[in-house]
Design an enzyme around this catalytic site. Structure first.
Site, PDB file in Angstrom:
ATOM      1  N   HIS A   1       7.754 -26.546   4.172  1.00 46.34           N
ATOM      2  CA  HIS A   1       7.061 -27.711   3.621  1.00 46.34           C
ATOM      3  C   HIS A   1       6.560 -27.470   2.195  1.00 46.34           C
ATOM      4  O   HIS A   1       5.832 -28.295   1.659  1.00 46.34           O
ATOM      5  CB  HIS A   1       5.897 -28.098   4.543  1.00 46.34           C
ATOM      6  CG  HIS A   1       6.357 -28.452   5.924  1.00 46.34           C
ATOM      7  ND1 HIS A   1       6.682 -29.723   6.316  1.00 46.34           N
ATOM      8  CD2 HIS A   1       6.601 -27.667   7.003  1.00 46.34           C
ATOM      9  CE1 HIS A   1       7.082 -29.724   7.580  1.00 46.34           C
ATOM     10  NE2 HIS A   1       7.047 -28.487   8.015  1.00 46.34           N
TER      11      HIS A   1
ATOM     12  N   LYS B   1     -13.890  -0.595  -4.003  1.00 46.04           N
ATOM     13  CA  LYS B   1     -15.006  -0.312  -3.083  1.00 46.04           C
ATOM     14  C   LYS B   1     -16.117   0.461  -3.795  1.00 46.04           C
ATOM     15  O   LYS B   1     -17.296   0.223  -3.555  1.00 46.04           O
ATOM     16  CB  LYS B   1     -14.493   0.447  -1.851  1.00 46.04           C
ATOM     17  CG  LYS B   1     -13.694  -0.437  -0.897  1.00 46.04           C
ATOM     18  CD  LYS B   1     -13.303   0.282   0.394  1.00 46.04           C
ATOM     19  CE  LYS B   1     -12.573  -0.673   1.330  1.00 46.04           C
ATOM     20  NZ  LYS B   1     -12.147  -0.063   2.594  1.00 46.04           N
TER      21      LYS B   1
ATOM     22  N   GLU C   1       0.817  -1.223   0.000  1.00 48.97           N
ATOM     23  CA  GLU C   1       0.000   0.000   0.000  1.00 48.97           C
ATOM     24  C   GLU C   1       0.847   1.269   0.000  1.00 48.97           C
ATOM     25  O   GLU C   1       0.497   2.240  -0.668  1.00 48.97           O
ATOM     26  CB  GLU C   1      -0.955  -0.013   1.191  1.00 48.97           C
ATOM     27  CG  GLU C   1      -1.997  -1.112   1.069  1.00 48.97           C
ATOM     28  CD  GLU C   1      -3.040  -1.065   2.176  1.00 48.97           C
ATOM     29  OE1 GLU C   1      -3.716  -0.036   2.318  1.00 48.97           O
ATOM     30  OE2 GLU C   1      -3.154  -2.068   2.913  1.00 48.97           O
TER      31      GLU C   1
HETATM   32  O1  PA5 Z   1      -5.425  -0.067   4.169  1.00 48.40           O
HETATM   33  C1  PA5 Z   1      -6.575   0.063   3.733  1.00 48.40           C
HETATM   34  O2  PA5 Z   1      -7.035   1.146   3.345  1.00 48.40           O
HETATM   35  C2  PA5 Z   1      -7.474  -1.123   3.685  1.00 48.40           C
HETATM   36  O3  PA5 Z   1      -6.764  -2.315   3.898  1.00 48.40           O
HETATM   37  C3  PA5 Z   1      -8.608  -0.966   4.705  1.00 48.40           C
HETATM   38  O4  PA5 Z   1      -8.110  -1.020   6.024  1.00 48.40           O
HETATM   39  C4  PA5 Z   1      -9.645  -2.048   4.468  1.00 48.40           C
HETATM   40  O5  PA5 Z   1     -10.207  -1.890   3.196  1.00 48.40           O
HETATM   41  C5  PA5 Z   1     -10.743  -2.031   5.507  1.00 48.40           C
HETATM   42  O6  PA5 Z   1     -11.255  -0.740   5.681  1.00 48.40           O
HETATM   43  P1  PA5 Z   1     -11.509  -0.223   7.164  1.00 48.40           P
HETATM   44  O7  PA5 Z   1     -10.173  -0.305   7.847  1.00 48.40           O
HETATM   45  O8  PA5 Z   1     -12.013   1.171   7.007  1.00 48.40           O
HETATM   46  O9  PA5 Z   1     -12.532  -1.147   7.755  1.00 48.40           O
END
Ligand code: PA5
Length: 365
Positions: free
Chosen positions: A252, A346, A236
């Site tokens: 394994h 999303k 990310e």
């Molecule tokens: O890092 C991110 O933006 C995502 O992995 C979010 O954490 C994930 O989509 C879940 O969203 P939230 O943390 O708002 O529940």
């Protein structure tokens, strides 16, 4: 002088995620105070097992806690990612709902089912439907500050998870360990922060070794959750392919893949996260694994967290990984903050998707 000591290289971090890490001790204190003050309206005796429900940057707090305390857990604790709850979850299962936005549909679906099953529940969120539904149903919700990327709100999720599980007797009492963890965070910021030059900064040195490749992060037992956190932060923050795997399982299967890794082997940078608390056989496995995969990968790095307790060492490694991934983003000339692909997905789901969730209904899914 290294590129990472040049302010203009770090300036690609437009939202200031690197500088934001500097306030992690204050964040820790705020998260701890909030969790300690939250009124929990059910007796610890009600709770026989725990599901930590969440996704992505929120769920990772559950991985970190369950792997860190695994052999000290007094009741079963499982991280739940996805829609349907397991069949065994019922009125004596604590559902700890972690969602930074409070709008994640998998977590909301789990929340609806927890209400239907009349399970004890707690929420941690900055708002959204988790706050409003749960508020309506009298479920305690710890409200955390908004305006952050979920992955950069880790301490707001992790510290309350430790505090709640400790208050409910699921893990041993944590006051001293939390104090030590707080100190470890302060030390990590000092050791890995942007003001420390590359020659004295492990985080910058690691970024320089990892930025051009594919980081493969290996953990085991107490470091298993940390390995996943590092992998996700590379994905990310640095927009970089990265994967994680766990010892002893990878002995394994995965090690065989490096026998014929081809061009991928030239990209593979293996980072092994270890801890003195691990089973003694893990140390032997790490040494053997290094020898076996060495011809098939470009680099192998072994790291151990600094600190006197497992939680302190976890904090050190988590902060280290955050800095490494952010510096790696800078070296790759990408702004670490946006996660466009997650947003696109999303949005696609919202237009095609779950009308009942959009209407904020609870009830049967
Ligand atoms: O890092 C991110 O933006 C995502 O992995 C979010 O954490 C994930 O989509 C879940 O969203 P939230 O943390 O708002 O529940």
């Amino acid at each position: 002088m290294s590129e990472l000591d040049l302010p203009e290289v770090l300036a690609i971090d437009r939202a200031g995620l690197i500088d934001g890490l500097a306030s992690s001790v204050e964040t820790f204190d705020q998260a701890r105070a909030g969790a300690e003050a939250l009124d929990i309206p059910f007796s610890p005796d009600v709770v026989k097992d725990v599901l930590i429900c969440g996704m992505g940057g929120s769920a990772i707090a559950g991985d970190l806690v369950t792997t860190l305390y695994y052999e000290r857990l007094r009741h079963p604790v499982q991280v739940h990612r996805g829609y349907y709850l397991p069949g065994w979850a019922g009125p004596d299962t604590l559902h700890l709902l972690l969602s930074y936005s409070g709008e994640t549909e998998e977590t909301l679906t789990a929340a609806m089912q927890a209400l239907e099953r009349e399970s004890p529940a707690l929420g941690v969120t900055s708002g959204g439907k988790i706050e409003s539904w749960y508020g309506e149903h009298g479920v305690p919700v710890l409200k955390i500050p908004g305006g952050l990327q979920p992955r950069m709100a880790l301490l707001h999720m992790l510290v309350p998870t430790v505090v709640f599980l400790s208050r409910l007797g699921i893990i041993p009492e944590q006051t001293a360990d939390l104090d030590a963890a707080r100190d470890a965070i302060g030390a990590a910021i000092d050791a890995y922060g942007p003001d420390r030059p590359t020659e004295a900064n492990t985080a910058k040195q690691l970024a320089l070794r990892l930025a051009d490749g594919v980081p493969l992060i290996y953990g085991s037992e107490v470091t298993a959750g940390i390995a996943n956190r590092w992998k996700c932060q590379f994905n990310e923050n640095a927009k970089q392919p990265s994967f994680h795997a766990i010892l002893p399982e990878l002995n394994h299967n995965e090690i065989v893949g490096f026998e014929q890794a081809g061009a991928f082997g030239e990209q593979a940078r293996v980072v092994i996260l270890k801890d003195p608390r691990q089973h003694r056989q893990i140390e032997r496995r790490i040494a053997l694994t290094r020898d076996i995969i060495k011809p098939g990968v470009a680099d192998i790095i072994t790291l151990e967290g600094e600190g006197d307790t497992p939680l302190a060492r976890l904090m050190d490694l988590v902060i280290l990984g955050d800095y490494v991934s952010l510096y790696t983003a800078c070296l790759r000339r990408v702004d670490p903050e946006p996660v466009d692909s997650i947003g696109t997905l999303k949005k696609g789901l919202a237009t095609t998707g779950n009308q009942r969730l959009q209407a904020g209904e609870s009830g049967s899914i």
